[in-house]
Design a protein around this motif. Structure first.
Motif, PDB file in Angstrom:
ATOM      1  N   THR A 205       8.308   0.021  11.354  1.00  0.00           N
ATOM      2  CA  THR A 205       8.191  -0.194  13.224  1.00  0.00           C
ATOM      3  C   THR A 205       7.562   0.003  13.757  1.00  0.00           C
ATOM      4  N   ALA A 206       6.510   1.158  13.659  1.00  0.00           N
ATOM      5  CA  ALA A 206       5.555   1.340  14.574  1.00  0.00           C
ATOM      6  C   ALA A 206       4.382   0.213  14.524  1.00  0.00           C
ATOM      7  N   LEU A 207       4.206  -0.248  13.370  1.00  0.00           N
ATOM      8  CA  LEU A 207       3.377  -1.503  13.496  1.00  0.00           C
ATOM      9  C   LEU A 207       3.938  -2.522  14.977  1.00  0.00           C
ATOM     10  N   ARG A 208       5.296  -2.518  14.395  1.00  0.00           N
ATOM     11  CA  ARG A 208       5.985  -3.823  15.350  1.00  0.00           C
ATOM     12  C   ARG A 208       5.523  -3.138  16.838  1.00  0.00           C
TER      13      ARG A 208
ATOM     14  N   TRP B  40      -7.487   1.839  12.972  1.00  0.00           N
ATOM     15  CA  TRP B  40      -8.057   2.993  14.155  1.00  0.00           C
ATOM     16  C   TRP B  40      -5.836   3.043  13.766  1.00  0.00           C
ATOM     17  N   TRP B  41      -5.253   2.296  14.478  1.00  0.00           N
ATOM     18  CA  TRP B  41      -3.896   2.541  14.286  1.00  0.00           C
ATOM     19  C   TRP B  41      -3.379   3.265  13.242  1.00  0.00           C
ATOM     20  N   LEU B  42      -3.539   2.821  11.503  1.00  0.00           N
ATOM     21  CA  LEU B  42      -3.632   3.913  10.758  1.00  0.00           C
ATOM     22  C   LEU B  42      -4.131   5.117  11.023  1.00  0.00           C
ATOM     23  N   HIS B  43      -5.043   4.750  10.623  1.00  0.00           N
ATOM     24  CA  HIS B  43      -5.579   6.487  11.285  1.00  0.00           C
ATOM     25  C   HIS B  43      -4.287   7.468  12.682  1.00  0.00           C
ATOM     26  N   ARG B  44      -4.074   6.666  13.363  1.00  0.00           N
ATOM     27  CA  ARG B  44      -3.052   7.579  14.659  1.00  0.00           C
ATOM     28  C   ARG B  44      -1.999   7.128  13.786  1.00  0.00           C
ATOM     29  N   GLN B  45      -1.234   7.077  12.547  1.00  0.00           N
ATOM     30  CA  GLN B  45      -0.151   7.383  12.185  1.00  0.00           C
ATOM     31  C   GLN B  45      -0.429   8.182  10.856  1.00  0.00           C
ATOM     32  N   GLY B  46      -1.938   9.214  10.667  1.00  0.00           N
ATOM     33  CA  GLY B  46      -1.958   9.982   9.880  1.00  0.00           C
ATOM     34  C   GLY B  46      -2.687   8.929   8.859  1.00  0.00           C
TER      35      GLY B  46
ATOM     36  N   LEU C 154       0.769  -0.740   0.005  1.00  0.00           N
ATOM     37  CA  LEU C 154       0.216  -0.144  -0.408  1.00  0.00           C
ATOM     38  C   LEU C 154       0.834   1.764   0.056  1.00  0.00           C
ATOM     39  N   GLY C 155       2.270   1.353  -0.332  1.00  0.00           N
ATOM     40  CA  GLY C 155       3.069   2.300  -0.199  1.00  0.00           C
ATOM     41  C   GLY C 155       3.493   2.628   1.092  1.00  0.00           C
ATOM     42  N   LEU C 156       3.012   1.993   2.459  1.00  0.00           N
ATOM     43  CA  LEU C 156       3.283   2.713   3.497  1.00  0.00           C
ATOM     44  C   LEU C 156       4.661   1.578   4.342  1.00  0.00           C
ATOM     45  N   GLY C 157       5.140   1.014   3.633  1.00  0.00           N
ATOM     46  CA  GLY C 157       6.223   0.398   4.599  1.00  0.00           C
ATOM     47  C   GLY C 157       7.139   1.327   5.727  1.00  0.00           C
ATOM     48  N   HIS C 158       7.057   2.332   4.997  1.00  0.00           N
ATOM     49  CA  HIS C 158       7.939   2.913   6.630  1.00  0.00           C
ATOM     50  C   HIS C 158       7.320   3.025   7.438  1.00  0.00           C
TER      51      HIS C 158
END
Length: 217
Positions: free
Chosen positions: A67-70, A152-158, A60-64
């Motif tokens: 670390t936050a996902l971990r 929800w987590w993705l929204h927390r990442q903007g 999805l082009g969100l590889g950056h």
């Protein structure tokens, strides 16, 4: 679910229908509020691969955000039935063909550290959405709960992502619902069991499509 080892094509159930419609009639999977979807999974070019963990972010082009996902969820997390892009953001897809799929088993994590992280993340999400804290998201409708938590987590990442539940109608082989009304009742029951208010911070980003497959060969 059985698949062809050479092509990855599924033979039955929600996996089969999602693959077929993404390839041949994607407009039947598009919620009115999202419009046209550009699908990246499941597609023939990747043998209908389904993605999880870093791989779903990367496609999805969100590889950056790896670390936050971990820090949010242990490895071996949600496997997404489908992934797409819309004009308003990435779309995470969960597909089902029969009601029992909606009543998934409780969280199966056994490692104490993994279970602790999952419980914390689910609790943080449910609290932020104003859910009734008596609901145990690690046990009740866990699959739905962890999908909402990832949104929800993705929204927390903007990231203004969307979550799309595709519920198939008329899958006789799987003894699935014969009407959209049955699915709507299941959706309402799941939200009630999770203690979610009728309107919450992610309400506009969670969508449902009820697609009749009874006339598809």
């Amino acid at each position: 679910m059985r698949t062809d080892p050479a092509t990855g094509r599924a033979f039955r159930g929600s996996q089969k229908w999602l693959q077929h419609l993404v390839e041949h009639a994607p407009e039947r999977l598009e919620p009115p509020k999202l419009g046209r979807l550009d699908w990246v999974s499941p597609i023939p070019a990747t043998q209908y691969r389904e993605y999880q963990d870093y791989a779903f972010l990367d496609i999805l082009g969100l590889g950056h955000l790896d670390t936050a996902l971990r820090e949010f969820w242990p490895r071996g997390g949600a496997v997404w039935d489908g992934l797409a892009q819309s004009k308003s953001g990435p779309v995470l897809v969960e597909a089902k063909a029969h009601v029992s799929e909606s009543f998934s088993s409780p969280c199966g994590a056994t490692a104490p550290a993994s279970l602790e992280l999952i419980r914390k993340s689910l609790s943080d999400c449910s609290r932020d959405l104003g859910a009734d804290m008596r609901s145990d998201w690690a046990r009740c409708h866990y699959q739905t709960a962890n999908r909402i938590a990832h949104l929800w987590w993705l929204h927390r990442q903007g990231i203004r992502a969307h979550l799309l539940f595709v519920h198939f109608v008329g899958d006789a082989e799987m003894k699935g619902p014969k009407s959209a009304e049955t699915w709507i009742a299941v959706e309402m029951a799941a939200n009630y069991a999770l203690g979610l208010p009728k309107q919450h911070g992610l309400s506009d980003f969670i969508h449902y499509v009820h697609t009749d497959v009874s006339n598809i060969g």
